[in-house]
Scaffold this motif. Structure first.
Motif, short mmCIF file in Angstrom:
data_model
loop_
_atom_site.label_atom_id
_atom_site.label_comp_id
_atom_site.label_asym_id
_atom_site.label_seq_id
_atom_site.Cartn_x
_atom_site.Cartn_y
_atom_site.Cartn_z
N GLN A 46 0.83 -1.21 0.00
CA GLN A 46 0.00 0.00 0.00
C GLN A 46 0.86 1.26 0.00
O GLN A 46 0.53 2.24 -0.66
CB GLN A 46 -0.93 -0.02 1.22
CG GLN A 46 -2.03 -1.07 1.11
CD GLN A 46 -2.81 -1.25 2.41
OE1 GLN A 46 -2.34 -0.89 3.49
NE2 GLN A 46 -4.00 -1.81 2.31
N GLU A 47 1.98 1.22 0.72
CA GLU A 47 2.90 2.35 0.75
C GLU A 47 3.57 2.54 -0.62
O GLU A 47 3.77 3.66 -1.07
CB GLU A 47 3.96 2.16 1.83
CG GLU A 47 3.43 2.31 3.25
CD GLU A 47 2.91 3.71 3.54
OE1 GLU A 47 3.51 4.68 3.04
OE2 GLU A 47 1.89 3.83 4.24
N LEU A 48 3.90 1.43 -1.28
CA LEU A 48 4.48 1.50 -2.63
C LEU A 48 3.49 2.12 -3.60
O LEU A 48 3.83 3.01 -4.39
CB LEU A 48 4.89 0.11 -3.09
CG LEU A 48 5.33 -0.03 -4.56
CD1 LEU A 48 6.55 0.84 -4.85
CD2 LEU A 48 5.61 -1.49 -4.91
N GLU A 49 2.24 1.65 -3.54
CA GLU A 49 1.19 2.15 -4.42
C GLU A 49 0.97 3.65 -4.20
O GLU A 49 0.85 4.43 -5.16
CB GLU A 49 -0.10 1.37 -4.16
CG GLU A 49 -1.16 1.52 -5.21
CD GLU A 49 -2.30 0.56 -4.99
OE1 GLU A 49 -2.88 0.09 -5.99
OE2 GLU A 49 -2.64 0.28 -3.82
N GLU A 80 1.52 9.36 -5.67
CA GLU A 80 1.49 10.69 -5.05
C GLU A 80 2.85 11.40 -4.96
O GLU A 80 2.88 12.63 -4.92
CB GLU A 80 0.91 10.57 -3.63
CG GLU A 80 -0.53 10.08 -3.60
CD GLU A 80 -1.09 9.99 -2.19
OE1 GLU A 80 -0.38 10.44 -1.24
OE2 GLU A 80 -2.21 9.48 -2.03
N GLU A 81 3.95 10.66 -4.90
CA GLU A 81 5.25 11.29 -4.70
C GLU A 81 5.76 11.92 -6.01
O GLU A 81 5.54 11.38 -7.09
CB GLU A 81 6.27 10.27 -4.20
CG GLU A 81 6.00 9.75 -2.81
CD GLU A 81 6.48 10.69 -1.73
OE1 GLU A 81 7.33 11.56 -2.01
OE2 GLU A 81 6.02 10.55 -0.59
N PRO A 82 6.47 13.05 -5.92
CA PRO A 82 7.13 13.61 -7.11
C PRO A 82 8.40 12.81 -7.41
O PRO A 82 9.42 12.97 -6.73
CB PRO A 82 7.47 15.05 -6.67
CG PRO A 82 7.57 14.99 -5.18
CD PRO A 82 6.65 13.91 -4.72
N LEU A 83 8.33 11.92 -8.38
CA LEU A 83 9.44 11.01 -8.68
C LEU A 83 10.20 11.44 -9.93
O LEU A 83 9.62 11.96 -10.87
CB LEU A 83 8.91 9.59 -8.86
CG LEU A 83 8.15 8.98 -7.67
CD1 LEU A 83 7.56 7.63 -8.08
CD2 LEU A 83 9.06 8.83 -6.46
N PHE A 84 11.49 11.17 -9.94
CA PHE A 84 12.30 11.45 -11.13
C PHE A 84 12.13 10.33 -12.16
O PHE A 84 12.26 10.54 -13.36
CB PHE A 84 13.78 11.56 -10.75
CG PHE A 84 14.09 12.74 -9.89
CD1 PHE A 84 14.07 14.03 -10.41
CD2 PHE A 84 14.40 12.57 -8.55
CE1 PHE A 84 14.37 15.12 -9.61
CE2 PHE A 84 14.70 13.66 -7.74
CZ PHE A 84 14.67 14.94 -8.27
N HIS A 85 11.87 9.11 -11.69
CA HIS A 85 11.81 7.94 -12.57
C HIS A 85 10.50 7.19 -12.33
O HIS A 85 10.49 6.04 -11.88
CB HIS A 85 13.01 7.03 -12.31
CG HIS A 85 14.32 7.73 -12.35
ND1 HIS A 85 14.86 8.22 -13.52
CD2 HIS A 85 15.18 8.05 -11.36
CE1 HIS A 85 16.01 8.81 -13.24
NE2 HIS A 85 16.23 8.73 -11.95
#
Length: 233
Positions: free
Chosen positions: A170-173, A178-183
């Motif tokens: 659930q944390e991965l999902e 939601e997180e601002p990711l570079f990749h």
């Protein structure tokens, strides 16, 4: 990790020298070195050691003002947090910069022996394997946070702790959405693989196709999966 990969491939026990170098690598930044070290430890069956490193990573993300930094494309990028830019000079002068930053995880093909077999398809799976069939992956870049949740998920599965494995999933999902990711493309592949392991094949395919579409839109963006054509080498 390259030294560890060579030993694992030759079925040789990791020497104290290799383990010491991996431990030294944990000082390179707040979390990435620990995640690499944990990956190797899981591969050689040291679940206790890997779990300890993951707890340190979790503490770093929770208690420390950690800034994600990417220089995979040759230019330094980061997601600005309030006050971080103002604090950089002070962090450099006090030698605390590395303890407050986390770099992207870069894995090359020769590191494959360092990964448990069940992880290989998640980390090294080509994005959109329906095209560029002759291409080979030169390296893979991953954001540390989704990879942390993926490692946590795989570890709890190994320990048969279904409740904690579900929380990690659930944390991965949540991180991927939601997180601002570079990749984000490679993070989506991690999520897709996790769904596939759980038997949610159709949903896994949708997420994987999303990674393919994102990759196609960033055709000129070379910091997630850099490829070279074997016919041109």
């Amino acid at each position: 990790m390259l030294m560890a990969a060579d030993s694992i491939q030759k079925k040789i026990k990791l020497s104290n020298s290799v383990l010491l170098r991996l431990k030294d690598g944990t000082c390179a930044d707040a979390v990435s070195g620990r995640l690499k070290y944990a990956t190797v430890l899981v591969c050689v069956g040291d679940i206790t050691g890997a779990s300890g490193l993951l707890r340190e990573v979790e503490t770093a993300h929770s208690d420390i003002a950690v800034e994600s930094v990417c220089n995979c494309s040759g230019e330094v990028e980061y997601v600005p947090k309030t006050g971080f830019g103002d604090d950089v000079l002070a962090l450099i002068n006090t030698g605390a910069l590395y303890a407050n930053t986390c770099n992207c995880l870069l894995f090359v093909e020769t590191l494959k022996p360092c990964f448990p077999r069940g992880w290989l398809d998640a980390v090294f799976r080509p994005i959109d394997q329906r095209s560029d069939i002759d291409d080979l992956i030169e390296y893979v870049s991953l954001d540390p946070k989704p990879y942390f949740h993926f490692v946590e998920l795989m570890l709890h599965k190994e320990l048969n702790n279904q409740s904690k494995a579900l929380t990690a999933f659930q944390e991965l999902e949540k991180c991927v959405s939601e997180e601002p990711l570079f990749h984000k493309d490679t993070a989506l592949v991690l999520l897709s693989h996790s769904l596939e392991m759980d038997g949610q094949v159709e949903k896994a395919k949708i997420i994987y196709d999303e990674a393919c579409c994102l990759r196609k839109r960033k055709r000129g963006y070379t910091s997630s999966h850099v490829r070279y054509n074997s016919k041109q080498v």
